[in-house]
Design a protein around this motif. Structure first.
Motif, PDB file in Angstrom:
ATOM      1  N   THR A  15       0.856  -1.177   0.000  1.00  0.00           N
ATOM      2  CA  THR A  15       0.000   0.000   0.000  1.00  0.00           C
ATOM      3  C   THR A  15       0.893   1.227   0.000  1.00  0.00           C
ATOM      4  OG1 THR A  15      -1.705  -1.177   1.223  1.00  0.00           O
ATOM      5  CG2 THR A  15      -1.779   1.224   1.292  1.00  0.00           C
ATOM      6  N   ARG A  16       0.618   2.177  -0.882  1.00  0.00           N
ATOM      7  CA  ARG A  16       1.391   3.411  -0.980  1.00  0.00           C
ATOM      8  C   ARG A  16       0.571   4.556  -0.431  1.00  0.00           C
ATOM      9  NH1 ARG A  16       3.002   5.834  -6.376  1.00  0.00           N
ATOM     10  NH2 ARG A  16       4.102   7.464  -5.313  1.00  0.00           N
ATOM     11  N   LEU A  17       1.084   5.228   0.593  1.00  0.00           N
ATOM     12  CA  LEU A  17       0.394   6.347   1.229  1.00  0.00           C
ATOM     13  C   LEU A  17       1.248   7.600   1.162  1.00  0.00           C
ATOM     14  CD1 LEU A  17      -0.808   4.566   4.504  1.00  0.00           C
ATOM     15  CD2 LEU A  17      -2.108   4.893   2.391  1.00  0.00           C
ATOM     16  N   LEU A  72      -4.237  12.389   4.454  1.00  0.00           N
ATOM     17  CA  LEU A  72      -3.579  11.142   4.094  1.00  0.00           C
ATOM     18  C   LEU A  72      -4.208  10.638   2.804  1.00  0.00           C
ATOM     19  CD1 LEU A  72      -1.548   8.908   4.874  1.00  0.00           C
ATOM     20  CD2 LEU A  72      -3.397   7.838   6.186  1.00  0.00           C
ATOM     21  N   VAL A  73      -3.352  10.347   1.810  1.00  0.00           N
ATOM     22  CA  VAL A  73      -3.815   9.905   0.506  1.00  0.00           C
ATOM     23  C   VAL A  73      -3.322   8.481   0.262  1.00  0.00           C
ATOM     24  CG1 VAL A  73      -3.778  10.358  -1.988  1.00  0.00           C
ATOM     25  CG2 VAL A  73      -3.689  12.269  -0.376  1.00  0.00           C
ATOM     26  N   ARG A  74      -4.248   7.597  -0.114  1.00  0.00           N
ATOM     27  CA  ARG A  74      -3.850   6.252  -0.559  1.00  0.00           C
ATOM     28  C   ARG A  74      -3.623   6.355  -2.051  1.00  0.00           C
ATOM     29  NH1 ARG A  74      -8.145   1.620  -0.841  1.00  0.00           N
ATOM     30  NH2 ARG A  74      -8.286   2.371  -2.968  1.00  0.00           N
ATOM     31  N   PRO A  79      -8.440   2.649  -6.785  1.00  0.00           N
ATOM     32  CA  PRO A  79      -8.422   4.096  -6.989  1.00  0.00           C
ATOM     33  C   PRO A  79      -7.858   4.811  -5.764  1.00  0.00           C
ATOM     34  CG  PRO A  79     -10.623   3.413  -6.376  1.00  0.00           C
ATOM     35  CD  PRO A  79      -9.800   2.164  -6.505  1.00  0.00           C
ATOM     36  N   ALA A  80      -7.288   5.970  -6.016  1.00  0.00           N
ATOM     37  CA  ALA A  80      -6.757   6.782  -4.928  1.00  0.00           C
ATOM     38  C   ALA A  80      -7.896   7.221  -4.014  1.00  0.00           C
ATOM     39  CB  ALA A  80      -6.035   8.007  -5.494  1.00  0.00           C
ATOM     40  N   ARG A  81      -7.588   7.282  -2.727  1.00  0.00           N
ATOM     41  CA  ARG A  81      -8.570   7.758  -1.740  1.00  0.00           C
ATOM     42  C   ARG A  81      -7.853   8.662  -0.766  1.00  0.00           C
ATOM     43  NH1 ARG A  81     -12.743   3.081  -0.243  1.00  0.00           N
ATOM     44  NH2 ARG A  81     -13.552   4.777   1.000  1.00  0.00           N
ATOM     45  N   ARG A  82      -8.609   9.548  -0.105  1.00  0.00           N
ATOM     46  CA  ARG A  82      -7.981  10.476   0.854  1.00  0.00           C
ATOM     47  C   ARG A  82      -8.866  10.671   2.065  1.00  0.00           C
ATOM     48  NH1 ARG A  82      -8.655  12.970  -3.738  1.00  0.00           N
ATOM     49  NH2 ARG A  82      -6.446  13.213  -4.095  1.00  0.00           N
ATOM     50  N   ILE A  83      -8.201  11.021   3.158  1.00  0.00           N
ATOM     51  CA  ILE A  83      -8.913  11.340   4.400  1.00  0.00           C
ATOM     52  C   ILE A  83      -8.164  12.499   5.044  1.00  0.00           C
ATOM     53  CG2 ILE A  83      -7.651   9.583   5.713  1.00  0.00           C
ATOM     54  CD1 ILE A  83     -10.249   9.211   7.374  1.00  0.00           C
ATOM     55  N   ALA A  84      -8.902  13.461   5.561  1.00  0.00           N
ATOM     56  CA  ALA A  84      -8.300  14.645   6.168  1.00  0.00           C
ATOM     57  C   ALA A  84      -8.737  14.773   7.619  1.00  0.00           C
ATOM     58  CB  ALA A  84      -8.699  15.898   5.391  1.00  0.00           C
ATOM     59  N   GLY A  85      -7.959  15.535   8.371  1.00  0.00           N
ATOM     60  CA  GLY A  85      -8.310  15.809   9.765  1.00  0.00           C
ATOM     61  C   GLY A  85      -7.576  14.909  10.733  1.00  0.00           C
ATOM     62  N   ASP A  86      -8.229  14.616  11.837  1.00  0.00           N
ATOM     63  CA  ASP A  86      -7.635  13.811  12.900  1.00  0.00           C
ATOM     64  C   ASP A  86      -7.392  12.391  12.389  1.00  0.00           C
ATOM     65  OD1 ASP A  86      -6.818  12.646  15.279  1.00  0.00           O
ATOM     66  OD2 ASP A  86      -8.820  12.641  16.164  1.00  0.00           O
ATOM     67  N   LEU A  87      -6.132  11.946  12.425  1.00  0.00           N
ATOM     68  CA  LEU A  87      -5.770  10.624  11.917  1.00  0.00           C
ATOM     69  C   LEU A  87      -5.439   9.646  13.034  1.00  0.00           C
ATOM     70  CD1 LEU A  87      -3.534  11.848   8.958  1.00  0.00           C
ATOM     71  CD2 LEU A  87      -5.943  11.148   8.878  1.00  0.00           C
TER      72      LEU A  87
END
Length: 129
Positions: A15-17, A72-74, A79-87
């Motif tokens: 997995t590439r992040l 954070l972007v996968r 497909p690429a996915r992203r999540i923002a904020g508290d990780l």
């Protein structure tokens, strides 16, 4: 894992992040620690992590559509996915990036507060020191 570019990332089922942070703020530091812990403990080390400071590489952030930090972007698998904020919430990050869909949802997750887990393992409850 590295702090630089990931040559040929995604090979061998890894997995590439890419984690976007804003400088060296405490929030950035916590985000880096949380994602590294996730990669090492929850993804079994089968993860390449690139940390990008949006202040130093704003063009890369723009190319990935990042407008806030931390994000954070996968990158792979697609497909690429992203999540923002508290990780810090590992379940939220796994779900948000679709990593649970990759067969990783059966993993035991670390608690958000590792010190609380240590107290519980030693038989102490909340409020006991």
């Amino acid at each position: 894992m590295s702090g630089g570019a990931i040559p040929g990332g995604g090979a061998g089922g890894r997995t590439r992040l890419r984690l976007y942070v804003a400088g060296t703020s405490p929030r950035s530091t916590r985000s880096i620690e949380s994602v590294r812990r996730l990669c090492e403990h929850r993804l079994g080390g089968a993860c390449d992590l690139e940390v990008v400071d949006i202040y130093q590489q704003s063009a890369l952030a723009g190319a990935d559509g990042v407008v806030a930090a931390p994000t954070l972007v996968r990158l792979s698998p697609l497909p690429a996915r992203r999540i923002a904020g508290d990780l810090s919430d590992e379940r939220r990050v796994l779900d948000g990036l679709g990593l649970d869909e990759l067969g990783l949802d059966g993993l035991d997750l670390l608690p958000a507060d590792p010190e609380a887990a240590s107290r519980e393992a030693l038989g102490g409850g909340a409020g006991e020191h």
